[in-house]
Design a protein around this motif. Sequence first.
Motif, mmCIF file in Angstrom:
data_model
loop_
_atom_site.group_PDB
_atom_site.id
_atom_site.type_symbol
_atom_site.label_atom_id
_atom_site.label_comp_id
_atom_site.label_asym_id
_atom_site.label_seq_id
_atom_site.Cartn_x
_atom_site.Cartn_y
_atom_site.Cartn_z
ATOM 1 N N SER A 1 -6.317 4.787 7.670
ATOM 2 C CA SER A 1 -7.375 3.795 7.478
ATOM 3 C C SER A 1 -6.869 2.508 6.849
ATOM 4 C CB SER A 1 -8.489 4.384 6.608
ATOM 5 O OG SER A 1 -7.983 4.773 5.339
ATOM 6 N N GLY A 2 -5.898 2.637 5.927
ATOM 7 C CA GLY A 2 -5.423 1.473 5.204
ATOM 8 C C GLY A 2 -4.472 0.603 5.996
ATOM 9 N N ILE B 1 0.082 4.529 -2.239
ATOM 10 C CA ILE B 1 -0.281 5.801 -1.610
ATOM 11 C C ILE B 1 0.640 6.914 -2.089
ATOM 12 C CG2 ILE B 1 -0.341 7.020 0.600
ATOM 13 C CD1 ILE B 1 -1.281 4.333 1.869
ATOM 14 N N MET C 1 -5.357 7.781 4.003
ATOM 15 C CA MET C 1 -5.049 6.442 3.484
ATOM 16 C C MET C 1 -4.142 5.673 4.444
ATOM 17 S SD MET C 1 -4.203 7.227 -0.497
ATOM 18 C CE MET C 1 -5.444 7.679 -1.700
ATOM 19 N N VAL D 1 -8.340 2.409 0.883
ATOM 20 C CA VAL D 1 -7.381 3.282 0.205
ATOM 21 C C VAL D 1 -7.922 3.669 -1.170
ATOM 22 C CG1 VAL D 1 -5.100 3.310 -0.921
ATOM 23 C CG2 VAL D 1 -5.317 2.571 1.456
ATOM 24 N N LEU E 1 0.809 -1.213 0.000
ATOM 25 C CA LEU E 1 0.000 0.000 0.000
ATOM 26 C C LEU E 1 0.848 1.272 0.000
ATOM 27 C CD1 LEU E 1 -2.987 -0.819 2.406
ATOM 28 C CD2 LEU E 1 -3.030 -0.562 -0.076
ATOM 29 N N THR E 2 2.024 1.222 0.614
ATOM 30 C CA THR E 2 2.845 2.441 0.708
ATOM 31 C C THR E 2 3.205 3.006 -0.662
ATOM 32 O OG1 THR E 2 3.712 1.754 2.866
ATOM 33 C CG2 THR E 2 4.934 3.461 1.676
ATOM 34 N N SER F 1 -0.128 7.700 -5.761
ATOM 35 C CA SER F 1 -1.413 8.388 -5.915
ATOM 36 C C SER F 1 -1.313 9.865 -5.579
ATOM 37 C CB SER F 1 -2.473 7.727 -5.023
ATOM 38 O OG SER F 1 -2.242 8.004 -3.651
ATOM 39 N N THR G 1 -5.421 13.508 2.040
ATOM 40 C CA THR G 1 -5.873 12.170 1.639
ATOM 41 C C THR G 1 -4.801 11.114 1.851
ATOM 42 O OG1 THR G 1 -7.426 13.103 0.046
ATOM 43 C CG2 THR G 1 -6.794 10.817 -0.274
ATOM 44 N N PHE H 1 -8.957 7.441 -2.310
ATOM 45 C CA PHE H 1 -8.292 7.998 -3.484
ATOM 46 C C PHE H 1 -9.321 8.463 -4.512
ATOM 47 C CE2 PHE H 1 -5.796 7.247 -7.554
ATOM 48 C CZ PHE H 1 -5.165 8.484 -7.475
#
Length: 479
Positions: free
Chosen positions: A240-241, A89, A237, A333, A85-86, A92, A233, A337
């Motif tokens: 929450s992610g 993120i 992310m 995420v 996810l990093t 994005s 955001t 986004f």
Amino acid sequence: MNVSLILIILLVGAFITYFAGDKLASKVALFFSLAALGCSVVLLNHLNAGENISFMNAWINQPKISFALNADGLAIAMLLLTTALTPIIIFSSFGNDYKNAKAFYALILFMAFAMIGTFLAADGLLYYIFWELALIPIYFIALIWGNGDADERRKAVVKFFIYTLAGSLFMLTAFIYLYQKAGSFLIEDLYKVNLSAFEQLWVFLAFFLAYAIKIPIIPFHTWQANVYQKAPTVGTMLLSGIMLKMGLYSVIRWQLPLAPLAAKEYMNIFIVLGIAGVIYGSIVALRQKDLKKLLAYSSLAHVGLIAAGSYTLTLDGLRGSVLQMIAHGFVVVGLFFAAEIIFRRYETRQIDELGGIRTQSPKFTSMFLILVLASVALPSTFNFVGEFTVLYSLSQVNIWFAVLGGTTIILGAYYMLKMFQNVMLGETNSKTFADVSVNEGISMAVIIGVLLFFGFYPKPITDLITPSLETILNVINKN
């Protein structure tokens, strides 16, 4: 090769990102996040080959503290979630301009470093250090680069920081007490401590307070919606992610095995608290007019169900909770986004000011719809696998728990589809909605690909985490 290499990559990456300057910071941060992801995949292959990739070294003699990192299947699953996810993120965020970008991206890498340390730590005090370290970067990310009125943002972020820090101090007290009994902070030594039912209750509650705030579980959720809304955001992310998964993971890794008698005795109470979060979060989400706040309360409902599954103390409950942690990480995420993509074009998150996007951007509409359907656990999506398993585990304890927990699907489908209708459908909006850019499309496509692939084929993750969960259940059931 061992898991300490991941921490080194991210920590070094944070420093290099800062000194790379504002222009190169985002690209350098992306490079190191991808390097960490690549290293995680290599470590997974070593683990599957039966090699020992854990790390342990004496650190402080008095008190006895070790720099110990445990790399079993459960820890590696959370490591992969974080390192996957990093970079998504970071990538994005390329559509935004940030003042002092070098500090912004360095803090993201440092936060990933601290969160991974929390997932890997096998020494109680080392775990606590990483736990607290993860709080520092998100505090500055939300405070400096957040949205809305500066004073309101400061109040929300300071409340979150103090609230979380205060809860964690109870956990530290519990660790100190356990150290006096075991003479060590190592997790395997703490598992062996024989505590009375009364002692276990207080240890259990001390850990619960720290985790209930972080997850959050009602009534400890009051910080969440405002911080999610006020944070940029990227910060939302990360929170929450990944960050809330620290609390959910820790329930399984630390709280339940350290106080199994209390967990069994008061299981129904904590399952009810989790289910209450499902119902409360869903009802409040129905009333939201701000898109980001709606998604925040939706997240509260979903993590309430995950927590309820963990407290069932069954293999299905633990396994379903971990599967849902990972699935929720990707879908939330993706949803935040999507909200950011809309904000970039319309500069508003008020749902009643949106609408008509479908006619201008069919591609974005299709991707957003898939994320919405994944969020409501449509079969063939990853979220369905985790949510179904959790509900099945709740039915093993009490069928009414499963019925009430299942409201997350019914209510979730209602408010998410209603939101989709108001945001995406209707007459063409007077404002122009540019189609998704290349980097926006790639970020969304990767997230959707993960959700669909593991929706059809969750076996690799199930096989990875099940042995670790069985070991934890054996510790719980010894008492």
